[in-house]
Every structure is written in C-alpha cells, then in structure tokens.
Design a protein around this motif. Structure first.
Motif, short mmCIF file in Angstrom:
data_model
loop_
_atom_site.label_atom_id
_atom_site.label_comp_id
_atom_site.label_asym_id
_atom_site.label_seq_id
_atom_site.Cartn_x
_atom_site.Cartn_y
_atom_site.Cartn_z
N GLU A 307 -39.48 -16.22 1.79
CA GLU A 307 -38.15 -16.24 2.41
C GLU A 307 -37.08 -16.63 1.38
O GLU A 307 -36.61 -17.76 1.33
N CYS A 310 -32.11 -11.85 -1.40
CA CYS A 310 -32.49 -10.57 -1.98
C CYS A 310 -31.34 -9.57 -1.88
O CYS A 310 -30.41 -9.72 -1.09
N ASP A 313 -35.82 -4.60 -1.62
CA ASP A 313 -37.22 -4.97 -1.38
C ASP A 313 -37.91 -5.49 -2.64
O ASP A 313 -38.82 -6.31 -2.56
N ASP A 315 -36.89 -7.51 -4.73
CA ASP A 315 -36.68 -8.95 -4.89
C ASP A 315 -37.64 -9.76 -4.02
O ASP A 315 -37.71 -10.99 -4.16
N CYS A 316 -38.35 -9.09 -3.12
CA CYS A 316 -39.23 -9.79 -2.18
C CYS A 316 -40.70 -9.66 -2.57
O CYS A 316 -41.59 -9.95 -1.76
N SER A 323 -42.82 -8.70 0.73
CA SER A 323 -42.05 -8.86 1.95
C SER A 323 -40.97 -7.78 1.96
O SER A 323 -40.86 -6.99 1.03
N LYS A 324 -40.17 -7.74 3.02
CA LYS A 324 -39.09 -6.76 3.14
C LYS A 324 -37.75 -7.48 3.12
O LYS A 324 -37.59 -8.57 3.68
N CYS A 325 -36.77 -6.83 2.48
CA CYS A 325 -35.43 -7.42 2.40
C CYS A 325 -34.58 -6.99 3.60
O CYS A 325 -34.45 -5.79 3.88
N CYS A 332 -35.11 -12.15 2.31
CA CYS A 332 -36.46 -11.60 2.45
C CYS A 332 -37.10 -12.11 3.73
O CYS A 332 -36.91 -13.28 4.10
#
Length: 413
Positions: A307, A310, A313, A315-316, A323-325, A332
């Motif tokens: 978490e 971002c 994506d 950056d996650c 993970s998804k942004c 994230c």
C-alpha cells in the motif's frame, strides 16, 4: 614509378601510428573505467566471502562468549570443545553471513544478519535492572512485541515456546541479550515459529549469540539443467531419464503442497516475494524446503508493504509480489494481484514442462496437457474473487496431471 614505394611506406607508417594511438586510447579508457568501478564498488571487494574474514568473525564471536556477553547451546562446541568446525564461507553481503560448518560429523549452516554481536540493538532493560529480577511474563511480552514489529503478527504467550526456551540460571543476562539479537532477524523468527508446523522450512539446530544453525541442504540454481542437483538428493538411482522425470514430478507435487500449506494452514497467508531456485532446496524425501525467507511476509505485513503511493502499476511491484495502482487516489492496492502459485508456475514449472523439452518418459498428450496447464497458471491474474477461483482450479488441475504422470511412470517401470 619510384615514388610509389615511398608512398606505401608513408601509408604504412601512418596506419602504425593510428593503431598505436587507438591502443593507447583503449588502454586509457580501460584504466579510467577500472578506477571508476573500484571507487563505486570498493565496498563489494572489501566484503568478499573469504575464509580469513570468516575465521575472524567466529573468533570475535568466541571472544564475546568467553567474556560473558553472549551464549547459546552451540557456543561450547564452537569455542571450547571444537566439535563445531568451520568449513567455508557460502555468502556474505552487507553484513549478512552464511557459513558452512561441521557439527559432530553433521554438515550445518551458520547464519547471521550482521557479523558483530554489538551491531544489534541493545536491550536497555538489561542495564536498568538486575536481569534475574525481570519477570518471565514481561520477557514474553517483549518477544511478542518484537515479533509484531518484525512480522506484523499478534502472538499469544502459549505460541512463544520456540522463541523463548531459556531458563533462569548462570549466564541469564547473556541468554536474554543473545535472544534479543536473534529476534531482530526475520529469518530466525520464521524458522523458529514454523518448524513445528511446517516441513517446508529449514530446521533450526541451535545458536551461539547472534548466529543460529540450520540444517544443511543444497540450494537450487537457475543454470542447473533440472534446477536442483537431483544426484545430490537421492544419489545414483537418478541415472536414468525416467528416474529424473519421476523425481521432478514428485518435487513439483511438493511445490504444490507448499503453496497450499502457506496459503491455508496459518492464521494469515504467507507470501513469498523472491521465488527462484536458489531460495529453495530439496530433502532426500524430495520435499521442497524454503531456505531463504528474507522476502517472505504474512498477510498483514504484505498489505503494509504494497500500500504505497503510485503513478502506475509498475510502482506497485515489490519483487515477485504485485499490486494494482488506483489512479484516482494514486495509491497501490493493499491486496496482492498475483500469488505464490502463479510465480512458481512462471519461474520453476515453465523450465520443467517447457515445449522445448524432449525425451519425457510419458505420453505426448499428457506432456501437452501439462505444458498448457503450466502456461495458463503462469499467465492468469489471480487478485480478485474470480481470480481466486481460477487459482484453485489451476492448482487442482496441476495436482491431477502430475498424479497421472506419476502413475504412467510407475506403469512403465
């Protein structure tokens, strides 16, 4: 006509000078680049995994033991009886030390996150009061708080047994100080807490100060043809192709057992964020063992890590944990978008069940089914509820196909 030989000599002299100039320029560039590399990475060269440095570290450990600063159930064998003998250094990076040793004829691995005992955070309570006067319940509370800080887990007193087995007596202060240094090492906590509940983690043999000993197993390697040195596991019985295929099938099933175990058998899911052959080993019964869990996190800690802020994506991505942004809030998601099974299919199973492999001792239709199942497992997203169902379906399909493979190989014998 007489001028032509002179012109040739002039050209030859010119090319010789050009060649010499180019050689001098290349040599100058090489010297400059080497100097820059030395300046940039000088610390790497000073931290080589050498026998001399390892002997100094263990000598310092024994000096601290003789002075009463630390203790442990392996200190006497290491420092006095010489029943724990250094063999060679396996790994050294930014202070983390991994050493192979021989203990009473048994190969073991010594590990520590830092090389010097005094580098670990000191427990100020040891100086403020007499250690013998510290109630056991207070020490257990400190252990629980440290575990929560490191792993993000809430533990009750009755689950502290593997982490706190010391009893009051001689060297009590050294016992508490040694325990505190071990509790600052995530791997030690994981192995200690899980070894009574999981066959897929290394067994802890003992400790001396901040160094702890685990069972010796040969790690896998990405460059190895079968990823794991099978001949070291079950010996010459794997000489035949069919035997190797049978072993790989058994190991693949053990990987699936491990995935299911880490997903379902603890109070929180255990996420592996650095999945590669080098972080696993195989026991003689072909059980897969996680031997490096520096990048393993239970669900609460995993959510905290993912978490982050971002802009996309990418950056996650935290190593193998994605993970998804959410672009609306530029944050994230706390839920992991992929999972352990997907990464294992991608980084391990693809190598074993690749279309490029030939000579498998099973039928071609079964080979193709396995390849397709592994491909689907590696490429599908598994983050949402529907993805979770796909994961369960993929896991079940792989189990089935590998068990069918086992039966085919048994019939062929």
């Amino acid at each position: 006509m007489r001028g032509i030989p002179g012109l040739k000599r002039l050209r030859l002299k010119f090319w010789r000078r050009c060649t010499l100039a180019l050689l001098l320029l290349w040599a100058a560039c090489w010297v400059v680049v080497s100097a820059l590399l030395f300046l940039l990475y000088g610390s790497v060269f000073s931290e080589r995994c050498t026998d001399e440095r390892s002997h100094r570290i263990l000598a310092r450990l024994c000096l601290d033991y003789s002075s009463g600063a630390l203790t442990g159930d392996l200190c006497e064998d290491l420092c006095v009886a010489q029943k724990l003998v250094y063999k060679h250094c396996l790994y050294y990076d930014r202070g983390k030390k991994v050493i192979q040793a021989d203990w009473r004829g048994q190969p073991i691995i010594l590990k520590s996150k830092k090389e010097i005992f005094s580098s670990y955070q000191h427990l100020s309570m040891l100086e403020e009061v007499e250690t013998q006067d510290i109630p056991e319940t207070e020490l257990l509370l400190m252990v629980a708080l440290e575990v929560k800080n490191v792993l993000g887990l809430e533990l009750s007193n009755n689950t502290m047994g593997p982490l706190w087995t010391r009893k009051k007596g001689p060297r009590w202060k050294a016992q508490v100080a040694s325990m505190w240094s071990l509790l600052q090492q995530e791997e030690y906590i994981y192995f200690s807490l899980l070894q009574d509940f999981s066959k897929h983690v290394l067994r802890i043999i003992g400790s001396c100060g901040h160094f702890y000993a685990v069972e010796y197993l040969t790690a896998g390697h990405a460059w190895h043809k079968t990823l794991f040195p099978l001949e070291n596991v079950v010996g010459s019985s794997l000489a035949g192709r069919r035997s190797r295929v049978r072993a790989i099938t058994d190991i693949a099933l053990s990987f699936l057992d491990m995935v299911q175990h880490f997903d379902n058998d603890f109070s929180h899911r255990l996420h592996l964020c650095d999945i590669k052959p080098e972080n696993f080993a195989i026991r003689h019964d072909l059980t897969v063992v996680a031997i490096d869990v520096d990048m393993a996190f239970f669900e609460p800690k995993m959510r905290d890590i993912l978490e982050q802020n971002c802009t996309g994506d990418e950056d996650c991505n935290f190593f193998d944990c994605f993970s998804k942004c959410n672009l609306k809030i530029r944050k994230c998601g706390a839920q992991r978008a992929n999972n352990n099974l997907q990464v294992i299919c991608d980084k391990i199973f693809r190598r074993w069940f690749s279309p490029n492999l030939r000579g498998w001792s099973v039928s071609l239709p079964l080979q193709l089914q396995l390849q397709k199942a592994v491909q689907e497992c590696a490429e599908l997203g598994h983050g949402d509820a529907a993805g979770h169902q796909r994961t369960l379906k993929s896991l079940s399909k792989l189990y089935h196909l590998l068990q069918v493979t086992q039966r085919e190989l048994q019939k062929a014998e």
